[in-house]
Design an enzyme around this catalytic site. Structure first.
Site, short mmCIF file in Angstrom:
data_model
loop_
_atom_site.label_atom_id
_atom_site.label_comp_id
_atom_site.label_asym_id
_atom_site.label_seq_id
_atom_site.Cartn_x
_atom_site.Cartn_y
_atom_site.Cartn_z
N GLY A 31 0.84 -1.20 0.00
CA GLY A 31 0.00 0.00 0.00
C GLY A 31 0.87 1.24 0.00
N LEU A 32 0.24 2.36 -0.26
CA LEU A 32 0.94 3.64 -0.30
C LEU A 32 1.64 3.94 1.03
CD1 LEU A 32 -1.83 5.91 -1.92
CD2 LEU A 32 0.29 5.13 -3.03
N SER A 33 2.61 4.81 0.96
CA SER A 33 3.18 5.38 2.18
C SER A 33 2.04 6.05 2.95
CB SER A 33 4.24 6.42 1.79
OG SER A 33 4.81 6.99 2.95
N ALA A 34 2.02 5.86 4.27
CA ALA A 34 0.98 6.41 5.15
C ALA A 34 -0.37 5.73 4.97
CB ALA A 34 0.83 7.94 4.99
N SER A 35 -0.38 4.56 4.33
CA SER A 35 -1.64 3.83 4.21
C SER A 35 -2.00 3.14 5.52
CB SER A 35 -1.54 2.78 3.09
OG SER A 35 -0.50 1.85 3.37
N GLY A 36 -0.99 2.92 6.35
CA GLY A 36 -1.24 2.26 7.63
C GLY A 36 -0.63 0.87 7.71
N LYS A 37 0.16 0.51 6.71
CA LYS A 37 0.78 -0.83 6.67
C LYS A 37 1.52 -1.17 7.96
CE LYS A 37 3.54 -0.08 3.25
NZ LYS A 37 3.15 1.32 3.10
N SER A 38 2.43 -0.29 8.35
CA SER A 38 3.30 -0.62 9.48
C SER A 38 2.53 -0.70 10.78
CB SER A 38 4.44 0.41 9.59
OG SER A 38 5.29 0.29 8.47
N SER A 105 5.96 -1.79 -1.86
CA SER A 105 5.96 -2.78 -2.96
C SER A 105 4.92 -2.42 -4.03
CB SER A 105 5.75 -4.21 -2.43
OG SER A 105 4.73 -4.30 -1.47
#
Lengths: 207, 207
Positions: A31-38, A105
């Site tokens: 997902g995009l940066s700041a999507s909440g992945k981490s 990714s």
């Protein structure tokens, strides 16, 4: 190449899973940066550990500054970055652990490479390992409004080059195993529950 | 490089070790081809798993044909091979697992690199991770007499180039944590016991 390598009968995957009371798999967040992945990855890891399972997150912190510190952000290096992450995740999965990868990714081809690598049998079994793609889906404008580290701002200013969503494409997954719509203020617990429910449904959290 | 990576508070090493009832470390086996490294590594892994510990072997089978399949046997590629193995072992150790590496790793500088990488703190702790070097020590003539795959023969014939002990040096460890003299028919169980005794003595097999 690799002609001077010998084989030694090791522990089979089934033996290992039975001993560990767990099977291995890779959960691939994209997902995009700041999507909440981490944030999702951290909470997912916490819940899996709390269930007595071995799980480990691979992310920029522990991969980009270690294994992949020789790689930059060119297309070739980004490909190689993803390839190595996929191979390491697969080693964790092969060890009866749950690998959770948390990287933008952005390219479909790279994620497909990661998935295909998991389909290749390992030395201890005749099958590959499960690969669960999780699309953490936010609209660009939402991610850009969050911008916790000011990266989108820097990308708009041209300070950061080839930033996904701004100056480099994000290719959304077509058939992710889990699709989390994270535009609104979805509680983290709900996002993680979507993943856990999928894993439970597929019987992936037991040996 | 790596300016567009953000930090997210994850699980600390202590939290993880407590949950897993285990601490992580790397056991680095080194020795000539046919010294018995892989046989020892397999039995060591089996005993650690039987003790309820998470352990995983990194060896030619699962690394050379996966993560490091882009690497050949030039000096530069051998260095990079060892560097990556060390970084992956460290990730396993960081996950509260026991990484067992089984590679000839003939050069002192490479093994020192592997050790030093383990001294670098990880994102989830202020310290590095234990590194236990195990020298599986056989005389060249013993290894060559064993020659289970006929590799020494091929090396003598020049079919395999730069073969450790024949056409490329093996630099013995000066201060390995464990030194196994494997010239005679040392029972595997005794060799493994030497390693386990060391780990127990250092309290490394408990959280």
């Amino acid at each position: 190449m690799a002609t001077n390598i010998t084989h030694h009968a090791g522990i089979t995957r089934k033996e290992r899973n039975d001993l560990r009371k767990q099977q291995g798999l890779t959960i691939w967040l994209t997902g995009l940066s700041a999507s909440g992945k981490s944030t999702i990855a951290v909470e997912l890891e916490r819940q899996l550990l709390a269930r007595g399972l071995h799980a480990y997150r691979l992310d920029g912190d522990n991969v980009r500054f270690g294994l992949n510190k020789d790689l930059g952000f060119s297309d070739a290096d980004r490909n190689e970055n993803i390839r190595r992450i996929a191979e390491v995740a697969k080693l964790f999965a092969d060890s009866s652990s749950i690998a959770i990868t948390s990287f933008i990714s952005p390219f479909r081809a790279d994620r497909d490479t990661a998935r295909k690598l998991h389909e290749v049998p390992t030395p201890n079994d005749t099958t590959g390992l499960p690969f669960v793609e999780v699309f953490v889906d936010v609209d660009l404008k939402v991610a850009e409004a969050r911008d916790p580290k000011g990266l989108y701002k820097k990308a708009r200013e041209g300070v950061i080059k080839e930033f996904t969503g701004i100056s480099s494409p994000y290719e959304a997954p077509e058939k992710p195993e889990v699709h989390i719509k994270n535009n609104d203020d979805l509680p983290i617990a709900d996002a993680v529950k979507q993943i856990i429910d999928y894993l439970d449904g597929k019987q992936l959290l037991k040996a």
